[in-house]
Design a protein around this motif. Structure first.
Motif, PDB file in Angstrom:
ATOM      1  N   CYS A 189       8.006  38.688  63.859  1.00  0.00           N
ATOM      2  CA  CYS A 189       8.987  37.660  63.494  1.00  0.00           C
ATOM      3  C   CYS A 189       9.168  36.688  64.645  1.00  0.00           C
ATOM      4  O   CYS A 189       9.402  37.105  65.791  1.00  0.00           O
ATOM      5  N   PHE A 190       9.061  35.389  64.334  1.00  0.00           N
ATOM      6  CA  PHE A 190       9.218  34.332  65.320  1.00  0.00           C
ATOM      7  C   PHE A 190      10.257  33.319  64.830  1.00  0.00           C
ATOM      8  O   PHE A 190      10.658  33.335  63.667  1.00  0.00           O
ATOM      9  N   GLY A 191      10.675  32.430  65.737  1.00  0.00           N
ATOM     10  CA  GLY A 191      11.675  31.438  65.353  1.00  0.00           C
ATOM     11  C   GLY A 191      11.574  30.170  66.168  1.00  0.00           C
ATOM     12  O   GLY A 191      10.774  30.061  67.109  1.00  0.00           O
ATOM     13  N   PHE A 192      12.422  29.214  65.805  1.00  0.00           N
ATOM     14  CA  PHE A 192      12.459  27.913  66.466  1.00  0.00           C
ATOM     15  C   PHE A 192      13.854  27.624  67.010  1.00  0.00           C
ATOM     16  O   PHE A 192      14.339  26.503  66.959  1.00  0.00           O
ATOM     17  N   PHE A 193      14.492  28.657  67.541  1.00  0.00           N
ATOM     18  CA  PHE A 193      15.809  28.494  68.152  1.00  0.00           C
ATOM     19  C   PHE A 193      15.766  29.078  69.554  1.00  0.00           C
ATOM     20  O   PHE A 193      15.006  30.006  69.835  1.00  0.00           O
ATOM     21  N   GLY A 194      16.586  28.498  70.438  1.00  0.00           N
ATOM     22  CA  GLY A 194      16.497  28.843  71.846  1.00  0.00           C
ATOM     23  C   GLY A 194      17.658  29.665  72.356  1.00  0.00           C
ATOM     24  O   GLY A 194      18.478  30.185  71.578  1.00  0.00           O
ATOM     25  N   PRO A 195      17.773  29.787  73.673  1.00  0.00           N
ATOM     26  CA  PRO A 195      18.819  30.606  74.291  1.00  0.00           C
ATOM     27  C   PRO A 195      20.216  30.078  73.968  1.00  0.00           C
ATOM     28  O   PRO A 195      20.414  28.898  73.645  1.00  0.00           O
ATOM     29  N   LEU A 196      21.191  30.987  74.055  1.00  0.00           N
ATOM     30  CA  LEU A 196      22.576  30.597  73.861  1.00  0.00           C
ATOM     31  C   LEU A 196      23.028  29.673  74.988  1.00  0.00           C
ATOM     32  O   LEU A 196      22.614  29.839  76.144  1.00  0.00           O
ATOM     33  N   SER A 197      23.885  28.724  74.642  1.00  0.00           N
ATOM     34  CA  SER A 197      24.482  27.857  75.659  1.00  0.00           C
ATOM     35  C   SER A 197      25.573  28.633  76.402  1.00  0.00           C
ATOM     36  O   SER A 197      26.021  29.699  75.965  1.00  0.00           O
ATOM     37  N   GLN A 236      28.493  29.107  74.143  1.00  0.00           N
ATOM     38  CA  GLN A 236      28.257  30.148  73.138  1.00  0.00           C
ATOM     39  C   GLN A 236      28.391  31.537  73.746  1.00  0.00           C
ATOM     40  O   GLN A 236      28.922  32.461  73.111  1.00  0.00           O
ATOM     41  N   LYS A 237      27.940  31.704  74.975  1.00  0.00           N
ATOM     42  CA  LYS A 237      28.057  32.997  75.644  1.00  0.00           C
ATOM     43  C   LYS A 237      29.517  33.372  75.888  1.00  0.00           C
ATOM     44  O   LYS A 237      29.877  34.556  75.896  1.00  0.00           O
ATOM     45  N   GLN A 238      30.360  32.379  76.084  1.00  0.00           N
ATOM     46  CA  GLN A 238      31.759  32.643  76.390  1.00  0.00           C
ATOM     47  C   GLN A 238      32.616  32.836  75.140  1.00  0.00           C
ATOM     48  O   GLN A 238      33.719  33.384  75.219  1.00  0.00           O
ATOM     49  N   ALA A 239      32.109  32.413  73.992  1.00  0.00           N
ATOM     50  CA  ALA A 239      32.875  32.522  72.751  1.00  0.00           C
ATOM     51  C   ALA A 239      32.885  33.960  72.253  1.00  0.00           C
ATOM     52  O   ALA A 239      31.958  34.738  72.515  1.00  0.00           O
ATOM     53  N   LEU A 240      33.932  34.329  71.506  1.00  0.00           N
ATOM     54  CA  LEU A 240      33.978  35.659  70.906  1.00  0.00           C
ATOM     55  C   LEU A 240      32.788  35.851  69.980  1.00  0.00           C
ATOM     56  O   LEU A 240      32.105  36.879  70.030  1.00  0.00           O
ATOM     57  N   TRP A 241      32.546  34.843  69.108  1.00  0.00           N
ATOM     58  CA  TRP A 241      31.394  34.850  68.213  1.00  0.00           C
ATOM     59  C   TRP A 241      30.572  33.599  68.521  1.00  0.00           C
ATOM     60  O   TRP A 241      31.030  32.478  68.320  1.00  0.00           O
ATOM     61  N   PHE A 242      29.360  33.790  69.001  1.00  0.00           N
ATOM     62  CA  PHE A 242      28.574  32.648  69.489  1.00  0.00           C
ATOM     63  C   PHE A 242      28.287  31.621  68.411  1.00  0.00           C
ATOM     64  O   PHE A 242      28.109  30.437  68.698  1.00  0.00           O
TER      65      PHE A 242
END
Length: 314
Positions: A123-131, A134-140
């Motif tokens: 499985c592959f995708g076209f989305f990158g690392p969390l900002s 997003q890392k600081q949010a309860l739900w990214f």
């Protein structure tokens, strides 16, 4: 030889390793752990009821292990009574300007590794690392991503790289699933279908992870409509569910993770729709929040209960 149709007794249902960190609190990488330390983690997977796992590269990039270390890892896997039906990649965008080519090369290594260990899906995708936000949010997923590119040349590049991976995988008898994810080329059912149609490879399809979309705090297409569109193209399937409520007066939308049978997506109906088109690929149980592995184990038992007892061959 044609692959036999799976039934509830033998359908591969893997544990995702997203609930385990790739880097431990002391800074140690799982990649560098001993076999005994890997075994300790996999015992948790077994205790949750699983007989299959997807190593999930956010936990361990098995495609980057040396031959000796890969064999060491697989010895641990087999010693725990586990198998690996599929390998998923996470946030390794195949076309990002910074490291898209490196991610493409890594994806080829994933395919080769899948063949070595007997996995049938990747499985592959076209989305990158969390900002950082997003890392600081309860739900990214409550923090928006950059909007999806509208550059036709980027679409063409993504299609070409996927065709390259699909052709490689086909030579090894492996299917490629492309993960649905917001603000990517597979960010809606319509764009997902168009993308795999443009790729035009029979072994390349959609990872129908519509949980990634129904959790968004924004208007999204009804889950059943999405399934109707993508079911003919469904391959290796990441399954998870969410509670979703929409206030028609204020426009407020709220979501939270839920076990498969309690969320807004009716997986009994969704899976049956996919099977109408011959779906016969592994599942991956994911869950965010709390003891995600235990919830994933609950989801595995639910899937076993709703999958068909028998299936007629074509």
């Amino acid at each position: 030889m044609k692959k036999p149709l799976y039934t509830r007794s033998n359908w591969p249902i893997a544990a995702a390793m997203i609930n385990f960190p790739g880097v431990l609190p002391d800074g140690t990488r799982v990649f560098d752990q001993t076999a005994a330390e890997w075994a300790e983690t996999l015992e948790d997977v077994v205790d949750a009821g699983f007989t299959e796992l997807d190593p999930t590269d956010s936990w361990l990039r098995i495609a980057d292990l040396s031959e000796a270390r890969l064999q060491e890892f697989m010895d641990v896997v087999h010693s725990k009574g586990l198998t690996i039906p599929a390998i998923s990649t996470s946030r390794n965008n195949l076309i990002c300007p910074e490291n898209g080519e490196a991610n493409l090369a890594y994806a080829h290594r994933v395919i080769d590794t899948a063949a070595k260990i007997g996995a049938t899906s990747v499985c592959f995708g076209f989305f990158g690392p969390l900002s950082d936000a997003q890392k600081q949010a309860l739900w990214f997923w409550t923090v928006p991503n950059p909007p999806v590119s509208e550059d036709p040349e980027e679409w063409k590049l993504a299609v070409a790289r996927t065709q390259e991976l699909g052709d490689h995988a086909a030579k090894l008898g492996i299917e490629v699933a492309l993960e649905m994810y917001e603000d990517s080329f597979l960010g809606t059912a319509d764009s997902s279908v168009k993308f795999v149609q443009d790729v035009n490879r029979p072994n390349v399809g959609i990872c129908a992870d519509i949980g990634n979309l129904v959790r968004l705090h924004r208007p999204v297409e009804h889950w059943a409509t999405m399934i109707d569109k993508i079911a003919p193209y469904a391959k290796y399937w990441h399954v998870k569910n969410y509670i979703r409520t929409e206030d028609a007066v204020t426009g407020a939308i709220m979501t939270a993770p839920a076990a498969l049978e309690f969320g807004i997506i009716n997986y009994r109906a969704a899976i049956r729709k996919a099977m109408e088109y011959g779906f016969n690929s592994p599942f991956l149980c994911e869950h965010y929040g709390g003891d995600g592995l235990s919830v994933a184990g609950t989801n595995r038992r639910y899937l076993r209960r709703i999958l068909p007892r028998t299936r007629a061959q074509d």
